[in-house]
Write a protein that holds these residues in place. Structure first.
Motif, PDB file in Angstrom:
ATOM      1  N   ARG A 261       0.824  -1.210   0.000  1.00  0.00           N
ATOM      2  CA  ARG A 261       0.000   0.000   0.000  1.00  0.00           C
ATOM      3  C   ARG A 261       0.855   1.257   0.000  1.00  0.00           C
ATOM      4  O   ARG A 261       0.514   2.267  -0.594  1.00  0.00           O
ATOM      5  N   GLU A 262       1.991   1.214   0.720  1.00  0.00           N
ATOM      6  CA  GLU A 262       2.786   2.437   0.901  1.00  0.00           C
ATOM      7  C   GLU A 262       4.130   2.430   0.197  1.00  0.00           C
ATOM      8  O   GLU A 262       4.826   3.448   0.164  1.00  0.00           O
ATOM      9  N   GLY A 263       4.525   1.275  -0.357  1.00  0.00           N
ATOM     10  CA  GLY A 263       5.812   1.230  -1.054  1.00  0.00           C
ATOM     11  C   GLY A 263       7.006   1.297  -0.121  1.00  0.00           C
ATOM     12  O   GLY A 263       8.075   1.756  -0.518  1.00  0.00           O
ATOM     13  N   LYS A 264       6.814   0.864   1.129  1.00  0.00           N
ATOM     14  CA  LYS A 264       7.938   0.886   2.082  1.00  0.00           C
ATOM     15  C   LYS A 264       8.097  -0.466   2.750  1.00  0.00           C
ATOM     16  O   LYS A 264       7.128  -1.143   3.053  1.00  0.00           O
ATOM     17  N   ARG A 265       9.360  -0.845   2.996  1.00  0.00           N
ATOM     18  CA  ARG A 265       9.639  -2.079   3.745  1.00  0.00           C
ATOM     19  C   ARG A 265       9.420  -1.813   5.229  1.00  0.00           C
ATOM     20  O   ARG A 265       9.373  -0.641   5.633  1.00  0.00           O
ATOM     21  N   PRO A 266       9.336  -2.875   6.053  1.00  0.00           N
ATOM     22  CA  PRO A 266       9.145  -2.666   7.502  1.00  0.00           C
ATOM     23  C   PRO A 266      10.221  -1.767   8.111  1.00  0.00           C
ATOM     24  O   PRO A 266       9.960  -1.067   9.084  1.00  0.00           O
ATOM     25  N   ASP A 267      11.443  -1.756   7.547  1.00  0.00           N
ATOM     26  CA  ASP A 267      12.494  -0.896   8.109  1.00  0.00           C
ATOM     27  C   ASP A 267      12.369   0.546   7.613  1.00  0.00           C
ATOM     28  O   ASP A 267      13.220   1.391   7.906  1.00  0.00           O
ATOM     29  N   GLY A 268      11.326   0.830   6.837  1.00  0.00           N
ATOM     30  CA  GLY A 268      11.075   2.195   6.393  1.00  0.00           C
ATOM     31  C   GLY A 268      11.705   2.560   5.051  1.00  0.00           C
ATOM     32  O   GLY A 268      11.423   3.623   4.491  1.00  0.00           O
ATOM     33  N   SER A 269      12.582   1.672   4.514  1.00  0.00           N
ATOM     34  CA  SER A 269      13.223   1.994   3.229  1.00  0.00           C
ATOM     35  C   SER A 269      12.200   1.867   2.093  1.00  0.00           C
ATOM     36  O   SER A 269      11.218   1.119   2.201  1.00  0.00           O
ATOM     37  N   GLU A 270      12.457   2.601   1.007  1.00  0.00           N
ATOM     38  CA  GLU A 270      11.480   2.632  -0.086  1.00  0.00           C
ATOM     39  C   GLU A 270      11.690   1.514  -1.096  1.00  0.00           C
ATOM     40  O   GLU A 270      12.813   1.163  -1.423  1.00  0.00           O
ATOM     41  N   ILE A 271      10.583   0.994  -1.593  1.00  0.00           N
ATOM     42  CA  ILE A 271      10.636  -0.013  -2.651  1.00  0.00           C
ATOM     43  C   ILE A 271      10.511   0.750  -3.972  1.00  0.00           C
ATOM     44  O   ILE A 271       9.610   1.575  -4.132  1.00  0.00           O
ATOM     45  N   ASP A 272      11.423   0.477  -4.888  1.00  0.00           N
ATOM     46  CA  ASP A 272      11.497   1.232  -6.137  1.00  0.00           C
ATOM     47  C   ASP A 272      10.264   0.993  -7.033  1.00  0.00           C
ATOM     48  O   ASP A 272      10.156  -0.034  -7.697  1.00  0.00           O
ATOM     49  N   GLY A 273       9.356   1.976  -7.029  1.00  0.00           N
ATOM     50  CA  GLY A 273       8.097   1.836  -7.759  1.00  0.00           C
ATOM     51  C   GLY A 273       8.237   1.862  -9.268  1.00  0.00           C
ATOM     52  O   GLY A 273       7.301   1.558  -9.998  1.00  0.00           O
ATOM     53  N   LYS A 274       9.430   2.220  -9.746  1.00  0.00           N
ATOM     54  CA  LYS A 274       9.623   2.220 -11.196  1.00  0.00           C
ATOM     55  C   LYS A 274       9.732   0.778 -11.698  1.00  0.00           C
ATOM     56  O   LYS A 274       9.361   0.476 -12.821  1.00  0.00           O
ATOM     57  N   TYR A 275      10.255  -0.109 -10.843  1.00  0.00           N
ATOM     58  CA  TYR A 275      10.472  -1.488 -11.281  1.00  0.00           C
ATOM     59  C   TYR A 275       9.573  -2.482 -10.568  1.00  0.00           C
ATOM     60  O   TYR A 275       9.317  -3.565 -11.072  1.00  0.00           O
ATOM     61  N   MET A 276       9.125  -2.144  -9.372  1.00  0.00           N
ATOM     62  CA  MET A 276       8.233  -3.037  -8.621  1.00  0.00           C
ATOM     63  C   MET A 276       6.849  -2.380  -8.591  1.00  0.00           C
ATOM     64  O   MET A 276       6.690  -1.311  -7.992  1.00  0.00           O
TER      65      MET A 276
END
Ligand code: HEC
Ligand code: HEC
Length: 313
Positions: A261-276
């Motif tokens: 939903r938010e594009g963030k891992r539990p540690d708060g780092s961002e998941i790259d929305g351009k590829y994922m």
């Protein structure tokens, strides 16, 4: 004097022949690349699709699928089409306009076209679609394809002026030398495999297994992740989704749903929305995401860290 002058003349003539020979060879290679790629790009595939007009009862389900399976990422937020990449001399790839043509077309015929695009990877012109990830979509059930069709038929017609997709000389050279894996889905799909009629009930682990087939194109058939076959050299490797310490072992169900939903891992780092495509996947219902999570926690662990897989940012 005169002998050395003829020697030079001779040398120039040989050099000239060599240059002409080389140019001739290059021209031959160019012609071969063109013809070999053209025969694959222009090949017409006959796949029969006998479907009835889609049932209106499936419209809402279709809307949800269209939003959560990433169709808008490549076909535009209004589904009116979009230039996905314009990188000549490699290629220009344009996601087709999926809204109903204003001239009107029978819903049954549109459904057939959608079925052949998703299940087989061919366009309305019966030719190979470029970069459309039909390899993953070919695992959708008949009912899901019907639902998508029912929803797309309800959209207002949009008429953007868009160019056609086209392969440039570099793209063609990569294609014929086998460097573009999965670019023409039609060539890699198992067309003989029967299509399931309907998905298992949402909420079950079986539903998770069914839906997670759409993740395999990037995360691998074992969900262990690794470098992707597409996306270019700057793409990060797809993550390990198995219940291993190098994967999602420590993630709770709530962590997983929040990450989509938010594009963030539990540690708060961002998941790259351009590829994922988390923005799309995050629009799936809670029950769908729970099923996917439970299924992923049930697959065999794969010990594979992406720290070793180089990231070229
Ligand atoms: C990664 C990008 C991408 C995603 C995701 C994607 N498409 Fe496509 N699709 C394309 C491209 C690019 C084309 C056009 C290819 C071409 O011109 O050869 C295409 C073509 C099509 C066509 C063929 C149109 C025709 O008849 O010629 C249909 C139908 C289609 N897509 C439906 C969908 C649906 C439905 C979804 C979601 C379930 C979807 N696509 C998701 C990239 C994508
Ligand atoms: C088009 C390719 C693609 C598809 C399809 C895709 N992913 Fe991903 N996914 C990625 C990439 C690439 C990353 C790594 C992103 C980064 O490093 O920021 C990733 C990262 C993730 C992460 C973050 C995990 C971590 O530890 O970094 C999760 C969770 C995830 N994907 C789940 C899914 C699920 C579930 C699906 C299917 C429903 C899916 N993905 C489909 C490419 C994809």
């Amino acid at each position: 004097m005169s002998t050395s002058a003829t020697g030079i003349k001779k040398a120039i003539r040989y050099f000239g022949f060599a240059v002409i020979g080389l140019l001739f060879l290059l021209a031959l290679v160019a012609v071969w690349i063109y013809l070999a790629s053209e025969s694959r790009l222009q090949k017409e595939y006959e796949f029969s699709a006998e479907v009835d007009a889609p049932r209106a009862a499936l419209i809402e389900r279709g809307r949800q699928l269209a939003m959560s399976r990433g169709c808008a990422d490549c076909h535009g937020d209004d589904f009116g089409g979009k230039i996905m990449l314009d990188e000549m001399p490699f290629a220009r790839v344009v996601g087709t306009n999926l809204t109903p043509p204003s001239a009107g077309i029978e819903p049954r015929v549109r459904h057939e076209q959608l079925y052949r695009a998703l299940r087989h990877g061919v366009g309305a012109d019966s030719k190979a679609l470029l970069l459309m990830p039909s390899g993953s979509f070919s695992k959708l059930s008949l009912e899901e394809i019907e639902a998508l069709s029912a929803y797309l038929n309800t959209l207002p017609s949009v008429d953007h002026a868009l160019p056609d997709s086209q392969m440039g000389p570099l793209g063609r050279a990569l294609l014929v030398t086998g460097k573009l894996k999965d670019f023409l889905s039609v060539e890699v799909i198992d067309h003989a495999k029967p299509v399931v009629a309907a998905p298992p009930p949402v909420g079950s682990i079986d539903y998770g297994r069914h839906a997670a087939q759409l993740c395999m194109g990037c995360h691998g058939a074992d969900f262990g992740g690794g470098p992707m076959t597409h996306g270019g050299p700057s793409a990060p490797p797809a993550a390990n989704l198995t219940p291993d310490v190098t994967g999602l072992a420590a993630w709770s169900e709530a962590d997983f749903i929040a990450s989509m939903r938010e594009g963030k891992r539990p540690d708060g780092s961002e998941i790259d929305g351009k590829y994922m495509p988390w923005r799309a996947i995050g629009q799936a219902s809670d029950d769908e995401l729970k099923s996917i999570y439970r299924y992923l926690q049930s697959v065999p662990s794969v010990h594979r860290s992406m720290k070793d897989a180089s990231r070229q940012d």
